[in-house]
Design a protein around this motif. Structure first.
Motif, mmCIF file in Angstrom:
data_model
loop_
_atom_site.group_PDB
_atom_site.id
_atom_site.type_symbol
_atom_site.label_atom_id
_atom_site.label_comp_id
_atom_site.label_asym_id
_atom_site.label_seq_id
_atom_site.Cartn_x
_atom_site.Cartn_y
_atom_site.Cartn_z
ATOM 1 N N ARG A 232 0.808 -1.427 0.080
ATOM 2 C CA ARG A 232 0.139 -0.005 -0.063
ATOM 3 C C ARG A 232 0.918 1.357 -0.022
ATOM 4 O O ARG A 232 0.409 2.266 -0.258
ATOM 5 N N GLY B 176 -4.016 2.239 -4.405
ATOM 6 C CA GLY B 176 -5.271 2.248 -5.091
ATOM 7 C C GLY B 176 -5.773 3.381 -5.764
ATOM 8 O O GLY B 176 -6.650 3.352 -6.305
ATOM 9 N N THR C 129 2.333 -9.403 -13.675
ATOM 10 C CA THR C 129 0.910 -9.718 -13.132
ATOM 11 C C THR C 129 0.458 -11.151 -13.891
ATOM 12 O O THR C 129 -0.376 -12.034 -13.368
ATOM 13 N N ASP D 237 -6.374 -2.780 -12.931
ATOM 14 C CA ASP D 237 -7.445 -3.295 -12.342
ATOM 15 C C ASP D 237 -6.985 -4.917 -11.818
ATOM 16 O O ASP D 237 -7.335 -5.275 -10.895
ATOM 17 N N HIS E 120 -4.669 -4.792 -8.969
ATOM 18 C CA HIS E 120 -5.320 -4.586 -7.463
ATOM 19 C C HIS E 120 -6.411 -5.765 -7.408
ATOM 20 O O HIS E 120 -6.212 -6.189 -6.159
ATOM 21 N N MET F 262 -3.763 -8.404 -5.888
ATOM 22 C CA MET F 262 -3.392 -8.064 -4.441
ATOM 23 C C MET F 262 -4.509 -8.249 -3.400
ATOM 24 O O MET F 262 -4.166 -8.616 -2.266
ATOM 25 N N GLU F 263 -5.704 -7.978 -3.801
ATOM 26 C CA GLU F 263 -6.729 -8.303 -2.896
ATOM 27 C C GLU F 263 -6.769 -9.633 -2.648
ATOM 28 O O GLU F 263 -7.036 -10.206 -1.521
#
Length: 603
Positions: free
Chosen positions: A32, A65, A149, A193, A196, A199-200
Motif C-alpha cells: 500500500r 489504489g 501480473t 485493475d 489490484h 493484491m486483494e
C-alpha cells in the motif's frame, strides 16, 4: 567443535533480538505504500533483437489504489508497420508519421517511471523492449523492481476462475472498467485493475509486502508464510541453522553463508519442496550457530546431522553406515566386505557410499586376483575339498593345497600394492576383458565390467586421498576470502580441529599460533594402517580436502607427510568421469518420464 574460537555463538529466534533497526529488506515493504507504474507497449513484432520497433507506450502510475498519473505516446518506428499488426492494434503508418522517435519517447517514459516499481503483463516482453532501446541509446537502465501480473496470476488463478491468464481473461475475472484492445494505455489501465484484484486475493493469503508478492507461490501454504518471523533473530553470517519442534527435537539441519537470508527462503516461494513445507509446519524455533568460515559451517552441519539424525535430513543421517573392502591379515588372506575399520593392520579400500558400489569393486578385484573368496579360517596347512571357484580356475585353492604359501603370498602382495599404490593391474586386466567382450559384441557383459572398474578406480582414488590426509598429524592452511580477510583452518588427521578469521590489524603469526593452541586435540591413529578416515567421517575429510585443494589456499605448516602416490588411481579418474557424464546426459529408452509429448500431424 568445542575448541573453536569464541566467535562461534548460538542464536535462537525465540530469545535473541538484535538491537539495531531492521532493514526494509528484512521488514518487507508494504504494497500500500509503494508507487507502481503499470506499463504496456505496442510493437511491430515480437523481438527487439530481430529489429522490431515500439509503436506506442502507455503507462499508469498508482499508489494505494489511487491513480496518480498517466503516460501515453505513439512512437515513430521509422519503418513500415506490418499490415497484420496495424489490423490488430489499430495503429497505422499515418498515425505514427508525426510521432516522436524512441530516442525521445524513452527518456520521457523513464522520467515518468523514476523511483517506482514497474508492472506489466508478461513483463519480460515489455521490459525487454525498453531495456533493449535504453542499451542502444547508451542510457543506463534504472534499477527497477518488476512485477509480472501474468506470472502472479498463474500462481493465484485457477481453472475455475478463468481458462487462461491472458489479460483479456483476467480483466473479465476482476471486472475491469477497461476492456483490453491492444492499445497501450487501455491495456495498461486494464492491467491496473488486474494488479489490484490480485493484491486483494493475495492479502487474504497473508501477502502484504513487495517481497512476499514477488516470491509468492501457491505451493507455499499460508501457515508456512506466517512463520517467517522465525528468521528475524538470525544474523547475516555464515553458520548452521536448526529447525526444532515444540519438544526441542531437531527436525532439520542446514548451512548457509547468510543464515537469515537462507532461513527466510523456507517461508517463501524459494522453497517449494512439500517435504520442507511439512517440516516448517512442525517447527516452532530456529536456532543458528554462527561460524567463523563456510567450511566450519559445512563440517558442523555434518556433525549435527550425525548427532541428531533429523527426520527431514536425508543426506548423511547415518554416516556410520559405511562399507569398506578389507584385505585381511591371516595365513591365507582374503578380501572381505566390512562396515568398520579396526586396528588390525589390515588394508582397507573405501569408504563406499553404498553396499552396491562396494560389491562392484569387490567383484573387480576378484576378477583380477584369484585369492580365495570363502570365509573359512584356514591354518597354515589347510586340507579341504576345493570349491566350485577352484574348479573353474578362479581361485588359487589353498584349501586343498593346490598353491604353496609363497606363491599365494606373492599374489596377495600384488593385490595389496594395487589397493594402496598402483591400480594398474586391475585396470589393465579389466580393460582387456572389456575389449574381448566388445569384440564378440557382448556389450552388456562389457558394461558390467566397466561399472566394476569404475567403482574400483573411484574407491582407490578416494582411499589414497583420504589416507594421505588422515595420516598427517596436522595441517595449517589459510586463504584470502571474498571479503579480503584471511580464513585459517587447523586440520588434524583429516578432522577439522579449529577455524578462524584473522582480525584486521592483528598479528597473523600470533593469531595462527593461538588458534593452534586452542584447537581440538585429535588422538593419533591406533595404527599407521588404520584406514582412510580414523579421526573423522569420510564426508568431513572430503570437504576439508576440497577446501585445501581450492584456489588460493596457502599452507602455513604441515606436520608429517601429506602426499598421494604418483602412480595412484587418481590418474584414471578422468576417463571414468567422462563416461559417467556421457551416460547421465543420455535419456534411456526405458525412462521416458522426462520426455515431452510429440504432436502428431493432422490426418
Amino acid at each position: 567443535m568445542s575448541a573453536l574460537p569464541p566467535s562461534v555463538r548460538t542464536v535462537s529466534t525465540t530469545t535473541a533480538r538484535w538491537e539495531s533497526q531492521r532493514t526494509f529488506d528484512e521488514l518487507g515493504r508494504p504494497l500500500r505504500d509503494l508507487t507502481f507504474v503499470v506499463v504496456d507497449l505496442e510493437t511491430t513484432g515480437g523481438s527487439a533483437a530481430d529489429g522490431s520497433m515500439i509503436t506506442e507506450i502507455g503507462a499508469v502510475k498508482v499508489r494505494g489504489g489511487e491513480v496518480l498519473g498517466e503516460f501515453q505516446t505513439l512512437v515513430n518506428p521509422q519503418t513500415q508497420i506490418p499490415p497484420f499488426i496495424a489490423v490488430l492494434t489499430g495503429i497505422s503508418n499515418a498515425m505514427v508519421a508525426d510521432a516522436p522517435p524512441i530516442e525521445s519517447a524513452l527518456p520521457a517514459f523513464l522520467e515518468f517511471a523514476a523511483g517506482s516499481v514497474l508492472v506489466a503483463h508478461n513483463a519480460p516482453f515489455d521490459v525487454g523492449f525498453l531495456k533493449h532501446f535504453a542499451h542502444e541509446q547508451g542510457r543506463p537502465w534504472p534499477n527497477f523492481e518488476v512485477v509480472d501480473t501474468a506470472k502472479v496470476a498463474r500462481r493465484v488463478i485457477t481453472r475455475d476462475d478463468a481458462p487462461n491468464c491472458k489479460l483479456s481473461s483476467l480483466a473479465r475475472v476482476f471486472r475491469s472498467g477497461t476492456t483490453p484492445n491492444h492499445r497501450a494505455l487501455s491495456d495498461a489501465r486494464a492491467t491496473v485493475d488486474v494488479l489490484h484484484g490480485l493484491m486483494e486475493r493475495l492479502g487474504g493469503l497473508g501477502v502484504h509486502t513487495l517481497e512476499e508478492l514477488q516470491t509468492f507461490s501457491a505451493k507455499v501454504s499460508t501457515a508456512q508464510r506466517r512463520k517467517r518471523h522465525l528468521a528475524e533473530g538470525l544474523p547475516h553470517s555464515p553458520g548452521v541453522y536448526l529447525f526444532c519442534d515444540d519438544s526441542r527435537r531437531v527436525l532439520y539441519v542446514g548451512t548457509s553463508r547468510d543464515l537469515r537470508t537462507r532461513v527466510r527462503t523456507y517461508f517463501t516461494a524459494s522453497e517449494t519442496r512439500s517435504r520442507m513445507g511439512e517440516m516448517v509446519g512442525l517447527a516452532t524455533t530456529v536456532e543458528g550457530i554462527v561460524c567463523s568460515t563456510p567450511l566450519e559451517a559445512q563440517v558442523r552441519e555434518l556433525r549435527l546431522i550425525a548427532e541428531h539424525k533429523p527426520r527431514y535430513n536425508r543426506r548423511s543421517r547415518f554416516p556410520e553406515r559405511m562399507h569398506f573392502v578389507k584385505l585381511t591379515r591371516e595365513p591365507w588372506p582374503r578380501l572381505s566386505l566390512v562396515t568398520k575399520v579396526l586396528a588390525d593392520d589390515a588394508d582397507y579400500l573405501g569408504p563406499f557410499s553404498s553396499r552396491k558400489a562396494a560389491e562392484k569393486c569387490l567383484a573387480a578385484l576378484h576378477d583380477t586376483f584369484p585369492v580365495r573368496q570363502c570365509s573359512d579360517r584356514f591354518g597354515k596347512v589347510p586340507s579341504r575339498s576345493p570349491c566350485v571357484l577352484a574348479e573353474l580356475g578362479r581361485c588359487l585353492a589353498p584349501c586343498d593345497g593346490s598353491v604353496d604359501h609363497t606363491t599365494y603370498a606373492s599374489v596377495v602382495r600384488l593385490l595389496q600394492d594395487t589397493l594402496v599404490r598402483r591400480p594398474d593391474e586391475v585396470v589393465e586386466a579389466i580393460n582387456q576383458r572389456m575389449e574381448a567382450l566388445a569384440g564378440d559384441e557382448r556389450f552388456e557383459e562389457a558394461g558390467v565390467h566397466r561399472d566394476r572398474l569404475a567403482a574400483f578406480v573411484r574407491a582407490a582414488a578416494r582411499t589414497q586421498r583420504l589416507s594421505a590426509l588422515s595420516r598427517c598429524p596436522e595441517i595449517v592452511a589459510t586463504r584470502r576470502e571474498d571479503d579480503g580477510r584471511w580464513s585459517v583452518h587447523v586440520v588434524r588427521h583429516g578432522r577439522l580441529a579449529a577455524a578462524g578469521v584473522i582480525p584486521p590489524g592483528a598479528d597473523a603469526h600470533q593469531y595462527v599460533h593461538e588458534l593452534r593452541l586452542s584447537a581440538e586435540t585429535v588422538d593419533l591413529p591406533l595404527s599407521p594402517a588404520l584406514g582412510p578416515v580414523p579421526a573423522a567421517t569420510a564426508e568431513e575429510s572430503e570437504k576439508v580436502l576440497r577446501w585445501l585443494e581450492s584456489d588460493g589456499v596457502r599452507l602455513v605448516d604441515v606436520v608429517g607427510e601429506w602426499a598421494c602416490p604418483v602412480a595412484g588411481a587418481g590418474r584414471h579418474l578422468a576417463v571414468h568421469d567422462a563416461v559417467e557424464h556421457s551416460r547421465r546426459s543420455l535419456v534411456p529408452f526405458r525412462d521416458r518420464r522426462d520426455l515431452g509429448t510429440v504432436a502428431q500431424p493432422a490426418r
